[in-house]
Design a protein around this motif. Structure first.
Motif, PDB file in Angstrom:
ATOM      1  N   GLU A 390       0.828  -1.209   0.000  1.00  0.00           N
ATOM      2  CA  GLU A 390       0.000   0.000   0.000  1.00  0.00           C
ATOM      3  C   GLU A 390       0.861   1.257   0.000  1.00  0.00           C
ATOM      4  OE1 GLU A 390      -0.621  -2.658   1.736  1.00  0.00           O
ATOM      5  OE2 GLU A 390      -2.503  -3.275   0.764  1.00  0.00           O
ATOM      6  N   ASN A 391       2.037   1.213   0.631  1.00  0.00           N
ATOM      7  CA  ASN A 391       2.930   2.386   0.633  1.00  0.00           C
ATOM      8  C   ASN A 391       3.374   2.738  -0.777  1.00  0.00           C
ATOM      9  OD1 ASN A 391       4.459   0.940   3.562  1.00  0.00           O
ATOM     10  ND2 ASN A 391       2.765   2.390   3.481  1.00  0.00           N
ATOM     11  N   PHE A 392       3.731   1.743  -1.571  1.00  0.00           N
ATOM     12  CA  PHE A 392       4.187   1.998  -2.935  1.00  0.00           C
ATOM     13  C   PHE A 392       3.016   2.371  -3.841  1.00  0.00           C
ATOM     14  CE2 PHE A 392       7.457  -0.614  -1.042  1.00  0.00           C
ATOM     15  CZ  PHE A 392       8.620  -0.041  -1.498  1.00  0.00           C
ATOM     16  N   LYS A 393       1.857   1.795  -3.576  1.00  0.00           N
ATOM     17  CA  LYS A 393       0.687   2.124  -4.390  1.00  0.00           C
ATOM     18  C   LYS A 393       0.270   3.576  -4.196  1.00  0.00           C
ATOM     19  CE  LYS A 393      -4.020   0.568  -5.406  1.00  0.00           C
ATOM     20  NZ  LYS A 393      -5.089  -0.403  -5.051  1.00  0.00           N
ATOM     21  N   SER A 394       0.258   4.032  -2.948  1.00  0.00           N
ATOM     22  CA  SER A 394      -0.092   5.427  -2.679  1.00  0.00           C
ATOM     23  C   SER A 394       0.986   6.374  -3.190  1.00  0.00           C
ATOM     24  CB  SER A 394      -0.297   5.637  -1.182  1.00  0.00           C
ATOM     25  OG  SER A 394       0.893   5.364  -0.456  1.00  0.00           O
ATOM     26  N   ALA A 395       2.254   5.934  -3.169  1.00  0.00           N
ATOM     27  CA  ALA A 395       3.348   6.781  -3.649  1.00  0.00           C
ATOM     28  C   ALA A 395       3.250   7.009  -5.151  1.00  0.00           C
ATOM     29  CB  ALA A 395       4.696   6.155  -3.296  1.00  0.00           C
ATOM     30  N   ILE A 396       2.935   5.963  -5.909  1.00  0.00           N
ATOM     31  CA  ILE A 396       2.862   6.124  -7.360  1.00  0.00           C
ATOM     32  C   ILE A 396       1.664   6.973  -7.747  1.00  0.00           C
ATOM     33  CG2 ILE A 396       1.485   4.065  -7.857  1.00  0.00           C
ATOM     34  CD1 ILE A 396       4.534   5.256  -9.851  1.00  0.00           C
ATOM     35  N   SER A 397       0.578   6.878  -6.995  1.00  0.00           N
ATOM     36  CA  SER A 397      -0.590   7.701  -7.306  1.00  0.00           C
ATOM     37  C   SER A 397      -0.338   9.168  -6.989  1.00  0.00           C
ATOM     38  CB  SER A 397      -1.811   7.195  -6.530  1.00  0.00           C
ATOM     39  OG  SER A 397      -1.590   7.299  -5.134  1.00  0.00           O
ATOM     40  N   CYS A 398       0.489   9.447  -5.973  1.00  0.00           N
ATOM     41  CA  CYS A 398       0.806  10.836  -5.630  1.00  0.00           C
ATOM     42  C   CYS A 398       1.771  11.470  -6.626  1.00  0.00           C
ATOM     43  CB  CYS A 398       1.399  10.901  -4.219  1.00  0.00           C
ATOM     44  SG  CYS A 398       0.232  10.514  -2.900  1.00  0.00           S
ATOM     45  N   LEU A 399       2.699  10.670  -7.163  1.00  0.00           N
ATOM     46  CA  LEU A 399       3.720  11.223  -8.041  1.00  0.00           C
ATOM     47  C   LEU A 399       3.247  11.376  -9.475  1.00  0.00           C
ATOM     48  CD1 LEU A 399       6.943   9.391  -6.820  1.00  0.00           C
ATOM     49  CD2 LEU A 399       6.280  11.740  -6.408  1.00  0.00           C
ATOM     50  N   GLN A 400       2.294  10.562  -9.886  1.00  0.00           N
ATOM     51  CA  GLN A 400       1.832  10.622 -11.267  1.00  0.00           C
ATOM     52  C   GLN A 400       0.878  11.797 -11.439  1.00  0.00           C
ATOM     53  OE1 GLN A 400       0.173   6.739 -11.967  1.00  0.00           O
ATOM     54  NE2 GLN A 400       2.014   5.988 -12.950  1.00  0.00           N
ATOM     55  N   ARG A 401       1.383  12.854 -12.013  1.00  0.00           N
ATOM     56  CA  ARG A 401       0.538  14.005 -12.323  1.00  0.00           C
ATOM     57  C   ARG A 401      -0.206  13.709 -13.619  1.00  0.00           C
ATOM     58  NH1 ARG A 401       2.651  18.490 -13.680  1.00  0.00           N
ATOM     59  NH2 ARG A 401       0.963  19.765 -12.855  1.00  0.00           N
ATOM     60  N   GLN A 402      -1.538  13.703 -13.555  1.00  0.00           N
ATOM     61  CA  GLN A 402      -2.362  13.371 -14.699  1.00  0.00           C
ATOM     62  C   GLN A 402      -3.370  14.487 -14.945  1.00  0.00           C
ATOM     63  OE1 GLN A 402      -3.722   9.635 -13.050  1.00  0.00           O
ATOM     64  NE2 GLN A 402      -2.368   8.492 -14.396  1.00  0.00           N
ATOM     65  N   PRO A 403      -2.905  15.639 -15.422  1.00  0.00           N
ATOM     66  CA  PRO A 403      -3.828  16.769 -15.614  1.00  0.00           C
ATOM     67  C   PRO A 403      -4.885  16.500 -16.667  1.00  0.00           C
ATOM     68  CG  PRO A 403      -1.665  17.251 -16.548  1.00  0.00           C
ATOM     69  CD  PRO A 403      -1.522  15.987 -15.778  1.00  0.00           C
ATOM     70  N   LYS A 404      -4.558  15.707 -17.685  1.00  0.00           N
ATOM     71  CA  LYS A 404      -5.538  15.430 -18.729  1.00  0.00           C
ATOM     72  C   LYS A 404      -6.663  14.548 -18.200  1.00  0.00           C
ATOM     73  CE  LYS A 404      -2.304  15.991 -22.555  1.00  0.00           C
ATOM     74  NZ  LYS A 404      -1.648  15.354 -23.719  1.00  0.00           N
ATOM     75  N   ILE A 405      -6.319  13.579 -17.352  1.00  0.00           N
ATOM     76  CA  ILE A 405      -7.357  12.733 -16.762  1.00  0.00           C
ATOM     77  C   ILE A 405      -8.227  13.544 -15.812  1.00  0.00           C
ATOM     78  CG2 ILE A 405      -7.749  10.737 -15.268  1.00  0.00           C
ATOM     79  CD1 ILE A 405      -5.325   9.437 -16.465  1.00  0.00           C
ATOM     80  N   GLU A 406      -7.598  14.452 -15.070  1.00  0.00           N
ATOM     81  CA  GLU A 406      -8.383  15.335 -14.204  1.00  0.00           C
ATOM     82  C   GLU A 406      -9.314  16.212 -15.038  1.00  0.00           C
ATOM     83  OE1 GLU A 406      -8.521  15.465 -10.959  1.00  0.00           O
ATOM     84  OE2 GLU A 406      -7.060  13.856 -10.653  1.00  0.00           O
ATOM     85  N   CYS A 407      -8.847  16.633 -16.206  1.00  0.00           N
ATOM     86  CA  CYS A 407      -9.679  17.454 -17.081  1.00  0.00           C
ATOM     87  C   CYS A 407     -10.851  16.651 -17.637  1.00  0.00           C
ATOM     88  CB  CYS A 407      -8.819  18.012 -18.215  1.00  0.00           C
ATOM     89  SG  CYS A 407      -9.625  19.258 -19.228  1.00  0.00           S
ATOM     90  N   LEU A 408     -10.643  15.365 -17.896  1.00  0.00           N
ATOM     91  CA  LEU A 408     -11.726  14.529 -18.416  1.00  0.00           C
ATOM     92  C   LEU A 408     -12.863  14.382 -17.413  1.00  0.00           C
ATOM     93  CD1 LEU A 408      -9.852  11.634 -20.266  1.00  0.00           C
ATOM     94  CD2 LEU A 408     -11.305  13.379 -21.279  1.00  0.00           C
ATOM     95  N   ARG A 409     -12.544  14.439 -16.125  1.00  0.00           N
ATOM     96  CA  ARG A 409     -13.578  14.276 -15.105  1.00  0.00           C
ATOM     97  C   ARG A 409     -14.595  15.410 -15.138  1.00  0.00           C
ATOM     98  NH1 ARG A 409      -9.845  12.429  -9.891  1.00  0.00           N
ATOM     99  NH2 ARG A 409      -9.104  10.459 -10.802  1.00  0.00           N
ATOM    100  N   ASP A 410     -14.192  16.557 -15.670  1.00  0.00           N
ATOM    101  CA  ASP A 410     -15.094  17.711 -15.723  1.00  0.00           C
ATOM    102  C   ASP A 410     -15.791  17.842 -17.069  1.00  0.00           C
ATOM    103  OD1 ASP A 410     -14.273  18.360 -13.151  1.00  0.00           O
ATOM    104  OD2 ASP A 410     -12.623  19.605 -13.866  1.00  0.00           O
ATOM    105  N   CYS A 411     -15.520  16.924 -17.993  1.00  0.00           N
ATOM    106  CA  CYS A 411     -16.142  17.005 -19.313  1.00  0.00           C
ATOM    107  C   CYS A 411     -17.598  16.539 -19.252  1.00  0.00           C
ATOM    108  CB  CYS A 411     -15.370  16.154 -20.318  1.00  0.00           C
ATOM    109  SG  CYS A 411     -13.753  16.814 -20.777  1.00  0.00           S
ATOM    110  N   SER A 412     -18.405  17.094 -20.142  1.00  0.00           N
ATOM    111  CA  SER A 412     -19.789  16.648 -20.273  1.00  0.00           C
ATOM    112  C   SER A 412     -19.846  15.341 -21.059  1.00  0.00           C
ATOM    113  CB  SER A 412     -20.621  17.725 -20.964  1.00  0.00           C
ATOM    114  OG  SER A 412     -20.171  17.915 -22.296  1.00  0.00           O
ATOM    115  N   ILE A 413     -21.003  14.703 -21.061  1.00  0.00           N
ATOM    116  CA  ILE A 413     -21.153  13.444 -21.787  1.00  0.00           C
ATOM    117  C   ILE A 413     -20.938  13.656 -23.281  1.00  0.00           C
ATOM    118  CG2 ILE A 413     -22.714  11.540 -22.291  1.00  0.00           C
ATOM    119  CD1 ILE A 413     -21.755  11.653 -19.409  1.00  0.00           C
ATOM    120  N   LEU A 414     -21.437  14.756 -23.810  1.00  0.00           N
ATOM    121  CA  LEU A 414     -21.263  15.034 -25.239  1.00  0.00           C
ATOM    122  C   LEU A 414     -19.793  15.238 -25.583  1.00  0.00           C
ATOM    123  CD1 LEU A 414     -22.402  15.558 -28.019  1.00  0.00           C
ATOM    124  CD2 LEU A 414     -22.878  17.929 -27.330  1.00  0.00           C
ATOM    125  N   GLU A 415     -19.051  15.911 -24.718  1.00  0.00           N
ATOM    126  CA  GLU A 415     -17.621  16.101 -24.962  1.00  0.00           C
ATOM    127  C   GLU A 415     -16.882  14.770 -24.934  1.00  0.00           C
ATOM    128  OE1 GLU A 415     -16.614  18.860 -21.942  1.00  0.00           O
ATOM    129  OE2 GLU A 415     -17.471  20.592 -22.970  1.00  0.00           O
TER     130      GLU A 415
END
Length: 518
Positions: A390-415
């Motif tokens: 779990e320590n390594f799993k949480s570490a990789i999730s913290c270090l991986q900056r994924q701005p495009k995936i974060e942007c997809l979360r705010d997209c509408s269904i049509l987008e």
């Protein structure tokens, strides 16, 4: 009151938001029920509960049994763990010094924290296991420099590779070893292109370092020609004295700007049989040698060492070298054995290997590997004292900056539909397509699956413009506003893997879109 000797633990300041640990002065003693740090500052501890190894004696010489609480310790008390592993919770403390109080958070860390954290902060220890191979860059670079020292010849070499690949770290290892082997035969001159890209300032800095190294008087008023003549004279004198001058030019590509007078003067002076020098250029540009002028290139030896990201085998060697605890008297024997056994067992776990594969796809450089390991060690459960998956799993999730995936979360269904249609067009090897082609694909999906999410072309055009503004799509031509938006060719700026992962993370993404994007 009793006085207690503080066990061998380290105190660090801990920031819960960034999960960054900063070392504080080691706590030295508990006197009269109060805790003092190494500088004699009094620490008032709240909500204190710690388990520490070792034994203590009272002022009367009485010895307390392991595992028995100390009745006169601070609030919460201290006790001795029979496992030999110091454990702790986060402690809220107030450090008082000269009448001022400053709020800090103190963490009492297990033995492995102190050992592993120091190793992660020491690049020599990290890169040492990669230097064993005779075909490695360490061995090649050491041979080039040592041959100049022992055989009185001139050499030049470029160390090329992406940032964080270990160019400077390996160079420092080579120089450290050679300075030990030939302590009185090497003079080291360091320049950085960010500071000394101007020829005049570079020659002045070379003259200054040569004067410091050979205990000569440096003149700040000397002209650039005087400094150049002084450098050439020192190369000749050091060559006659069988001393090698090693020039390290960091950010080498920045020295190629302008007329390259410094590089020409340096490499031209090395053509003399009386000189004895090595020029080592370090650059993240793989085409750095192509930036040299013809007159400079003709005097360069064209030796290049390419630093590639570590392979999977090298990464596991680094993990085992850095994270394993030494079995020596400095650590409890049983604890070190058990810690290493749990670590090696985790290395063989398929889930752990998936995390390492994810790291290698993200940024497979040694610098990011060190950050990844430090974050994992910082997340270690202090009550257990062992590293877990779990320590390594949480570490990789913290270090991986994924701005495009974060942007997809705010997209509408049509987008999301528009992005999936563009992805399907690229799968069909349509390298150039416009909004009209996307609309045809959108209509074909609706006709094939009879989806309820179908909108007019004007609404889709507005959604398409929103996707352009988000930076997920861009125009593939440079015609500006000459042509209408719906007719201009576009391309997708998000990878298929990122799109698939973003659709899964979206809170209301239709199942048909996830199926089409897989």
């Amino acid at each position: 009151m009793y006085g207690y000797a503080w066990p061998s633990v380290t105190a660090l300041a801990y920031n819960p938001s960034t999960k960054v640990l900063c070392e504080l002065p080691k706590l030295s003693s508990i006197r009269g029920g109060k805790i003092f740090d190494g500088f004699g500052n009094h620490l008032l501890i709240d909500d204190c509960e710690a388990h520490c190894t070792g034994s203590s004696r009272s002022s009367s010489g009485g010895r307390r049994d392991p595992g028995r609480p100390l009745s006169d310790a601070p609030k919460g008390g201290f006790e001795y763990s029979t496992l030999g592993v110091p454990r702790a919770r986060l402690l809220r403390a107030v450090a008082g010094e000269r009448g001022t109080k400053q709020a800090v958070t103190v963490v009492f860390l297990p033995f492995c924290y102190d050992t592993v954290a120091k190793w992660l902060c020491n690049p020599n220890l990290i890169f040492r296991p990669l230097c064993d191979s005779p075909d490695g860059n360490y061995s090649k670079l050491k041979f080039i420099v040592s041959s100049s020292v022992t055989e009185a010849c001139n050499n030049s070499v470029l160390l090329l590779g992406p940032r964080g690949s270990g160019k400077v770290a390996v160079l420092e290892l080579v120089l450290e070893d050679l300075l030990l082997d030939y302590p009185d035969m090497i003079t080291l001159i360091r320049l950085n292109g960010l500071l000394h890209s101007d020829d005049n300032s570079a020659l002045k800095e070379i003259a200054r370092q040569l004067c410091v190294e050979h205990q000569l008087l440096f003149s700040k008023m000397a002209s650039s020609d005087d400094n150049s003549e002084f450098m050439i004279a020192m190369l000749r004198e050091c060559g006659l004295a069988h001393k090698t001058i090693v020039f390290v030019l960091d950010e080498f590509d920045l020295f190629t700007q302008g007329k390259q007078r410094l590089l020409y003067a340096l490499l031209d002076a090395m053509q003399s049989v009386t000189s004895q020098a090595v020029v080592i250029g370090v650059s993240c540009r793989l085409d750095a040698d192509q930036l040299l002028e013809k007159r400079v290139k003709s005097r360069f030896s064209h030796r290049k060492l390419l630093f590639l990201p570590p392979s999977e085998e090298d990464i596991y060697r680094l993990l085992d070298h850095v994270l394993s605890l030494p079995v020596d008297p400095s650590l409890p024997h049983d604890y070190a054995i058990e810690f290493n056994a749990k670590l090696h067992s985790m290395f063989s776990d398929e889930r752990f290997r998936q995390v390492i594969d994810s790291y290698m796809n993200f940024s497979p450089t040694v610098r990011h590997l060190v950050k990844f390991l430090f974050r994992a060690v910082s997340d270690m459960d202090l009550k257990l004292g062992y590293l877990s998956f779990e320590n390594f799993k949480s570490a990789i999730s913290c270090l991986q900056r994924q701005p495009k995936i974060e942007c997809l979360r705010d997209c509408s269904i049509l987008e999301l539909y528009i992005l999936v249609c563009m992805k399907r067009l690229e799968v069909k090897e349509q390298n150039s397509y416009s909004f009209n082609a996307v609309m045809k694909e959108y209509k074909s999906i609706h006709d094939s699956f009879q989806t309820s999410d179908y909108y007019s072309q004007d609404v889709c055009l507005r959604a398409f413009e929103h996707v352009l503004q988000r930076g997920l799509v861009c125009f593939a031509d440079g015609r500006g506003r000459i042509q209408s938006t719906e007719f201009r060719p576009v391309k997708l700026l998000i990878s298929f893997a990122e799109l698939s992962q973003g659709l899964k993370a979206h809170h209301s993404c239709p199942a048909i879109l996830q199926k089409l994007a897989s």
